[in-house]
Design a protein around this motif. Sequence first.
Motif, PDB file in Angstrom:
ATOM      1  N   TRP A 186       0.842  -1.200   0.000  1.00 46.14           N
ATOM      2  CA  TRP A 186       0.000   0.000   0.000  1.00 46.14           C
ATOM      3  C   TRP A 186       0.879   1.252   0.000  1.00 46.14           C
ATOM      4  CZ3 TRP A 186      -4.592   0.892  -1.525  1.00 46.14           C
ATOM      5  CH2 TRP A 186      -5.192   2.110  -1.231  1.00 46.14           C
ATOM      6  N   LYS A 187       1.998   1.225   0.756  1.00 42.00           N
ATOM      7  CA  LYS A 187       2.926   2.353   0.752  1.00 42.00           C
ATOM      8  C   LYS A 187       3.473   2.580  -0.654  1.00 42.00           C
ATOM      9  CE  LYS A 187       4.645   1.678   5.459  1.00 42.00           C
ATOM     10  NZ  LYS A 187       5.826   1.288   6.246  1.00 42.00           N
ATOM     11  N   ILE A 188       3.830   1.492  -1.326  1.00 40.34           N
ATOM     12  CA  ILE A 188       4.372   1.594  -2.680  1.00 40.34           C
ATOM     13  C   ILE A 188       3.319   2.158  -3.632  1.00 40.34           C
ATOM     14  CG2 ILE A 188       5.221   0.245  -4.647  1.00 40.34           C
ATOM     15  CD1 ILE A 188       6.561  -1.617  -2.547  1.00 40.34           C
ATOM     16  N   VAL A 189       2.092   1.701  -3.496  1.00 40.19           N
ATOM     17  CA  VAL A 189       1.009   2.208  -4.347  1.00 40.19           C
ATOM     18  C   VAL A 189       0.833   3.709  -4.131  1.00 40.19           C
ATOM     19  CG1 VAL A 189      -1.502   2.152  -4.674  1.00 40.19           C
ATOM     20  CG2 VAL A 189      -0.224   0.019  -4.583  1.00 40.19           C
ATOM     21  N   GLU A 190       0.875   4.138  -2.882  1.00 35.47           N
ATOM     22  CA  GLU A 190       0.724   5.565  -2.593  1.00 35.47           C
ATOM     23  C   GLU A 190       1.885   6.377  -3.181  1.00 35.47           C
ATOM     24  OE1 GLU A 190      -1.813   7.365  -1.291  1.00 35.47           O
ATOM     25  OE2 GLU A 190      -2.896   5.467  -1.445  1.00 35.47           O
ATOM     26  N   GLN A 191       3.104   5.844  -3.089  1.00 40.20           N
ATOM     27  CA  GLN A 191       4.252   6.535  -3.683  1.00 40.20           C
ATOM     28  C   GLN A 191       4.088   6.650  -5.191  1.00 40.20           C
ATOM     29  OE1 GLN A 191       7.501   4.102  -2.386  1.00 40.20           O
ATOM     30  NE2 GLN A 191       7.629   5.045  -0.363  1.00 40.20           N
ATOM     31  N   LEU A 192       3.654   5.566  -5.818  1.00 46.21           N
ATOM     32  CA  LEU A 192       3.467   5.582  -7.268  1.00 46.21           C
ATOM     33  C   LEU A 192       2.333   6.525  -7.667  1.00 46.21           C
ATOM     34  CD1 LEU A 192       3.935   1.794  -8.067  1.00 46.21           C
ATOM     35  CD2 LEU A 192       5.494   3.669  -8.627  1.00 46.21           C
ATOM     36  N   ARG A 193       1.282   6.586  -6.866  1.00 45.19           N
ATOM     37  CA  ARG A 193       0.169   7.497  -7.156  1.00 45.19           C
ATOM     38  C   ARG A 193       0.652   8.947  -7.082  1.00 45.19           C
ATOM     39  NH1 ARG A 193      -4.491   6.020  -3.745  1.00 45.19           N
ATOM     40  NH2 ARG A 193      -4.910   4.572  -5.419  1.00 45.19           N
ATOM     41  N   THR A 194       1.493   9.249  -6.096  1.00 41.72           N
ATOM     42  CA  THR A 194       2.035  10.602  -5.972  1.00 41.72           C
ATOM     43  C   THR A 194       2.909  10.948  -7.176  1.00 41.72           C
ATOM     44  OG1 THR A 194       1.984  10.438  -3.559  1.00 41.72           O
ATOM     45  CG2 THR A 194       3.439  12.108  -4.510  1.00 41.72           C
ATOM     46  N   LYS A 195       3.766  10.020  -7.579  1.00 41.13           N
ATOM     47  CA  LYS A 195       4.612  10.248  -8.749  1.00 41.13           C
ATOM     48  C   LYS A 195       3.776  10.428 -10.009  1.00 41.13           C
ATOM     49  CE  LYS A 195       8.756   7.857  -7.179  1.00 41.13           C
ATOM     50  NZ  LYS A 195       9.692   6.750  -7.419  1.00 41.13           N
ATOM     51  N   LEU A 196       2.742   9.619 -10.152  1.00 40.95           N
ATOM     52  CA  LEU A 196       1.878   9.733 -11.324  1.00 40.95           C
ATOM     53  C   LEU A 196       1.174  11.085 -11.345  1.00 40.95           C
ATOM     54  CD1 LEU A 196       0.575   8.480 -13.825  1.00 40.95           C
ATOM     55  CD2 LEU A 196      -1.161   7.493 -12.325  1.00 40.95           C
ATOM     56  N   ASP A 197       0.721  11.543 -10.197  1.00 44.24           N
ATOM     57  CA  ASP A 197       0.077  12.858 -10.134  1.00 44.24           C
ATOM     58  C   ASP A 197       1.047  13.965 -10.550  1.00 44.24           C
ATOM     59  OD1 ASP A 197      -2.280  11.701  -9.309  1.00 44.24           O
ATOM     60  OD2 ASP A 197      -1.987  12.162  -7.176  1.00 44.24           O
ATOM     61  N   ARG A 198       2.301  13.881 -10.057  1.00 42.60           N
ATOM     62  CA  ARG A 198       3.290  14.890 -10.433  1.00 42.60           C
ATOM     63  C   ARG A 198       3.596  14.836 -11.926  1.00 42.60           C
ATOM     64  NH1 ARG A 198       6.537  13.414  -5.546  1.00 42.60           N
ATOM     65  NH2 ARG A 198       7.799  12.267  -7.020  1.00 42.60           N
ATOM     66  N   LEU A 199       3.753  13.640 -12.469  1.00 41.41           N
ATOM     67  CA  LEU A 199       4.035  13.510 -13.897  1.00 41.41           C
ATOM     68  C   LEU A 199       2.857  13.988 -14.746  1.00 41.41           C
ATOM     69  CD1 LEU A 199       5.876  10.073 -13.974  1.00 41.41           C
ATOM     70  CD2 LEU A 199       6.852  12.314 -14.489  1.00 41.41           C
ATOM     71  N   THR A 200       1.656  13.703 -14.301  1.00 43.16           N
ATOM     72  CA  THR A 200       0.475  14.168 -15.031  1.00 43.16           C
ATOM     73  C   THR A 200       0.437  15.687 -15.066  1.00 43.16           C
ATOM     74  OG1 THR A 200      -0.767  12.199 -14.392  1.00 43.16           O
ATOM     75  CG2 THR A 200      -2.049  14.098 -15.100  1.00 43.16           C
ATOM     76  N   GLU A 201       0.734  16.311 -13.935  1.00 42.61           N
ATOM     77  CA  GLU A 201       0.754  17.773 -13.879  1.00 42.61           C
ATOM     78  C   GLU A 201       1.827  18.339 -14.806  1.00 42.61           C
ATOM     79  OE1 GLU A 201      -0.422  21.471 -13.113  1.00 42.61           O
ATOM     80  OE2 GLU A 201      -1.443  19.661 -12.413  1.00 42.61           O
ATOM     81  N   ARG A 202       3.018  17.735 -14.781  1.00 36.28           N
ATOM     82  CA  ARG A 202       4.096  18.197 -15.675  1.00 36.28           C
ATOM     83  C   ARG A 202       3.693  18.032 -17.133  1.00 36.28           C
ATOM     84  NH1 ARG A 202       9.643  15.521 -14.259  1.00 36.28           N
ATOM     85  NH2 ARG A 202      10.228  16.717 -16.089  1.00 36.28           N
ATOM     86  N   PHE A 203       3.075  16.922 -17.459  1.00 42.45           N
ATOM     87  CA  PHE A 203       2.643  16.682 -18.835  1.00 42.45           C
ATOM     88  C   PHE A 203       1.635  17.731 -19.274  1.00 42.45           C
ATOM     89  CE2 PHE A 203      -0.436  14.792 -21.760  1.00 42.45           C
ATOM     90  CZ  PHE A 203       0.397  14.490 -22.819  1.00 42.45           C
ATOM     91  N   LEU A 204       0.672  18.031 -18.402  1.00 48.58           N
ATOM     92  CA  LEU A 204      -0.344  19.034 -18.760  1.00 48.58           C
ATOM     93  C   LEU A 204       0.281  20.411 -18.979  1.00 48.58           C
ATOM     94  CD1 LEU A 204      -3.247  17.954 -16.390  1.00 48.58           C
ATOM     95  CD2 LEU A 204      -3.090  17.631 -18.870  1.00 48.58           C
TER      96      LEU A 204
END
Length: 76
Positions: free
Chosen positions: A40-58
Motif C-alpha cells: 500500500w505504501k508503494i502504491v501511494e508513492q506511485l500514485r504521488t509520482k503519477l500525479d506529479r508527472l500528469t501535472e508536468r505533462f499538462l
Amino acid sequence: MTNPVPLHDDSPARIAALEERAAHQDRTIEVLSDQLAEQWKIVEQLRTKLDRLTERFLVLEESALEAPPITRPPHY
C-alpha cells in the motif's frame, strides 16, 4: 503440515494440533498483513509520482499548444 486429526478425537494431541494450526494461521495472517501494508505504501508513492508527472505533462502540453504567430518571411 501434519496430518489432520479426526474430528471425534478430543485427545491432547488433537488439541495441540489445532493450536499449532491456529498459531500457524495467525502468523500467516500477520505476514500477509505486513506485506499488504508495504505494498500500500508503494502504491501511494506511485500514485504521488503519477500525479506529479500528469501535472508536468499538462503544463508541457499547454505550452506546446501556444503556436508562434505566423509572420511573413522578410524576403516578401
